[in-house]
Design an enzyme around this catalytic site. Structure first.
Site, PDB file in Angstrom:
ATOM      1  N   LEU C 227     -24.116  23.521   5.327  1.00 11.16           N
ATOM      2  CA  LEU C 227     -24.376  24.227   4.067  1.00 11.16           C
ATOM      3  C   LEU C 227     -25.691  23.794   3.417  1.00 11.16           C
ATOM      4  O   LEU C 227     -25.932  22.616   3.197  1.00 11.16           O
ATOM      5  CB  LEU C 227     -23.214  23.961   3.101  1.00 11.16           C
ATOM      6  CG  LEU C 227     -23.310  24.685   1.742  1.00 11.16           C
ATOM      7  CD1 LEU C 227     -23.235  26.177   1.921  1.00 11.16           C
ATOM      8  CD2 LEU C 227     -22.227  24.189   0.801  1.00 11.16           C
ATOM      9  N   ASP C 228     -26.539  24.762   3.087  1.00 18.03           N
ATOM     10  CA  ASP C 228     -27.776  24.524   2.324  1.00 18.03           C
ATOM     11  C   ASP C 228     -28.733  23.560   3.010  1.00 18.03           C
ATOM     12  O   ASP C 228     -29.576  22.932   2.367  1.00 18.03           O
ATOM     13  CB  ASP C 228     -27.467  23.985   0.913  1.00 18.03           C
ATOM     14  CG  ASP C 228     -26.662  24.977   0.095  1.00 18.03           C
ATOM     15  OD1 ASP C 228     -26.692  26.173   0.429  1.00 18.03           O
ATOM     16  OD2 ASP C 228     -26.007  24.551  -0.870  1.00 18.03           O
TER      17      ASP C 228
END
Lengths: 284, 284, 284, 284
Positions: C227-228
């Site tokens: 994520l991210d």
């Protein structure tokens, strides 16, 4: 405008009539307000203001302003500071080996951008004594390691006291101050070489390079016992590209660090910064 | 915070006690100030302020606020405006062929960034009627040339009256309004596609390209009878390089134009802009 | 310049003569190079280049360019992509409830800033179907929760296949794609509403407000299973102050998100982005 | 990377095979290209390139590189320069009374940001001799007025010759050099304290204040006989507000001037700037 002025920085629970009460106090005593700014943090229910007025023609003698305003402030549960523009704060600049922020602060003081004195430089390295000598500033080389840290911090505190220092500026001082130290001398501004909270801790440029960010930053903040977590005063950024190696990030970052630290110190010296919670209001 | 508020915008010759006088007027009538900002232009000897307070609990009925404040303002030789937050201004957007600013303004209004209505679009080209239709806005195609300019401006003024328009937004309307028009409807904001005062007049991107600048800009300003010389509300810039051809400047400029115009319109609608001389104060 | 061109994106271990070898291949076949850019990552020992030439007058038939260059690339251990400027990529835009990025991408495509088609919009909410209708784009409402995620991702993949999609643009799609999905369709660009790596995860504006930062940012990156944490293509920032509440951060952030995502998509569509490790080279 | 390198800066009419021809010249002689960048100005029909390669392992002796490349360049009608990374350019810094740019350039040179020597400072005022003394640089006070200008320029030219100067940096030298001077010593970079072409000439900060701009800038450019009209190398800007008086513009501008001039000098010293027409290509 080198007018002699007084400045009040006030924070208190929000309620009706605060602006009127404070303005009346100054007007009733013959003061001419030259700057007034306020902010209400509705979430926190807090009123924050900065008000500056000319002392010429003010009927209250200087030494009575604080007690007189104190009587108004108490029922408002206000926290407040009073500053006079002819009180010249005394800064201690702390450095390690890099001279760019040190030079920058000294030159701004010399160019009268800052109404402040810089009588003291403290360093954990001997490298920058030549700069101090150029400008006739006392320089103390106080190396710090795990074993001598407590003792050396005593020395540092003595120097701060001896030189009557109001504010420490950590101008690329690559050492952490202990919580004990911060309790005994809490007024310190640091420049961190990243866009906090990104890249907390050591080697932010290396980390930024590895993460592949397209922009780097610098952050000036008040020092607290939690590393890199104190109230932020000022930040700025610069664009980088894949062509920039870590050494380029360091070079570009130095330009940022200088200007971000310089602005934060300036705002502080002009009594434009109010801390509340872990944040700041910087009145412009 | 969708509180119902009143806002006073005031400018007057600087003198002692202005903040107190104005704050007292509001406090004495039971008002709670939620924003107050002031500026003193020492060179011009001018005091400028914006003050906003909640109408809930305010003892003065709405219709009496203006006359009551007028009595205070007169001896101060103050110019002032009073605005209520539930008065929704009505905008006419004027366009030529480019749709980027038009879409941007409509979408901000739809997203409730603006407390305003957009009932009217006027254009000297038929091209963008489809946009008006998408959003159910009336669109008038009024071609203008040297010969019919006076007559067409009559039509435009009639429409402004008919639709009860408060503000014209020239959103890339590539025509000059006549001084006569400006006298009869002086409330207009324009977006100029350069960093004024650089590249006044037509084809600023071409001129910027030829001059070899490294940064281009956009400027939102109030329209006056002198071309591109009205009071500036907002400006911003973007970096360009030798790789950018004129078409790239136009493309990059469009992003600037949108955001600069949007910010200027927002500041105006929130009654944050005070014009004095040929300059503006934009309270934040 | 709507010239028909071919573009090679190449990365390989650095060695002598790479520029000459590649330039010779094009020159020997009668090609006219109109853009050539290179970068050497000395730390990684990697050579990366983007080279674009006109197909008019090029002696090699299109279908033979790839095999001919492949013969050169193999001994260099090069990874490479070949693109023709008349191949129009097909985008699927994924949204949730916010329309600002969606409108922005569609309008840029309509204004021919992008040489791309947008035949498909996928959403986990029904809210934005009206936008799709305005522009005649197919809209699929595919709600996702823990229980149906795997099944819904199958549907999404089918749609991507059915519409012959080349690139997913997550234009404020507030759902995480599963690692399995990313394996099966790895070409996706996301806009994250913070200056990554600051404020990873949900509610970055709230976190930024609480931390008291003075600047907020937005980041466009390729999506990876972490994520991210995918390779960053573009970032930008905007200054905020103590006057900005969370709702202001969101409003200011929307302007950033639009432009940062738009630039990233543009760079990708023009084959200017080379991923290596977890970073990107964006040729300008 | 302190590798010994050669750099070619070339501009010539655009034609097929230029990249290949130049790359082959280097590769055939055993050179390893570490940076290559090119730009084609299609409007001007011009090809511009910068190519840098390691001299280690290069078969051509240094003194033969220029004649060998000259033979290639002639039929291409190319203008070109050859630079070796161990040739250290010598700068003369010209100042009037303000020290901020002077200090900045010296400190960058001392911090090895610049591969250059600074043996000479020339001023029309005696004020900054103390800075020169601090760093052991020769300082010449050469006051200039209408009557003595021609004679004083002779002295200045003699000093430039005597100190073997390669580049003049006008670091807030508030005097205009005569066209005759520029003919005899054309290599000079100036910092202008505005965002050119806005506010050409004297007192740009005062003019910016009067016009009410919201952003101010600084411009570094090569000096030509037409005032403030030479090829722009670098520009940058900073936001101002109604709170900034002329003295604040000057203060904020100083920070800009330093960094804009510093970047321009750096680009020049790294042979990244190609002038063509009245514009520059700055390779990054």
């Amino acid at each position: 405008m080198n007018r002699l002025t007084a400045t009040l920085l006030i924070s208190c629970p929000d309620r009706q009539g605060l602006v009127a009460k404070i303005a009346n106090f100054i007007y009733a005593n013959g003061g001419n307000i030259i700057h007034a700014d306020q902010h209400t943090d509705f979430a926190a229910g807090l009123f924050l203001t900065r008000i500056e007025w000319q002392l010429e023609g003010f009927h209250l003698p200087r030494e009575l302003i604080a007690p007189a305003f104190g009587a108004i402030a108490q029922p408002l549960e206000a926290q407040w500071q009073l500053h006079f523009s002819d009180t010249i704060p005394r800064l201690a600049i702390w450095v390690s080996r890099q001279e760019h922020c040190l030079f920058d602060l000294i030159l701004r003081q010399q160019a009268k951008e800052y109404a402040a004195e810089i009588p003291l430089i403290i360093s954990n390295h001997p490298d920058l004594e030549w700069v101090a000598k150029q400008f006739g500033i006392d320089y103390y080389y106080i190396p710090v390691n795990k074993d001598n840290k407590a003792a050396q911090e005593e020395k540092q505190l003595e120097l701060l006291h001896q030189y009557d220092i109001d504010l420490i500026v950590l101008a690329k001082y690559m050492q952490i101050l202990s919580p004990e130290f911060m309790t005994r001398f809490p007024q310190a501004i640091n420049i961190h070489h990243s866009f906090l909270p990104a890249f907390v801790g050591a080697n932010p440029y290396q980390k930024a390079y590895e993460r592949g960010v397209k922009i780097i930053g610098a952050t000036a903040h008040y020092v607290t016992s939690e590393l890199d977590a104190g109230p932020i005063i000022e930040q700025d950024v610069v664009r980088i590209s894949h062509r920039d190696e870590v050494s380029d990030l360091i070079r570009k970052g130095k330009d940022l660090e200088r200007v971000v630290l310089a602005r934060a110190v300036r705002s502080h010296l002009q009594h434009r910064v109010l801390i509340y919670g872990n944040k700041t209001v910087v009145f412009e």
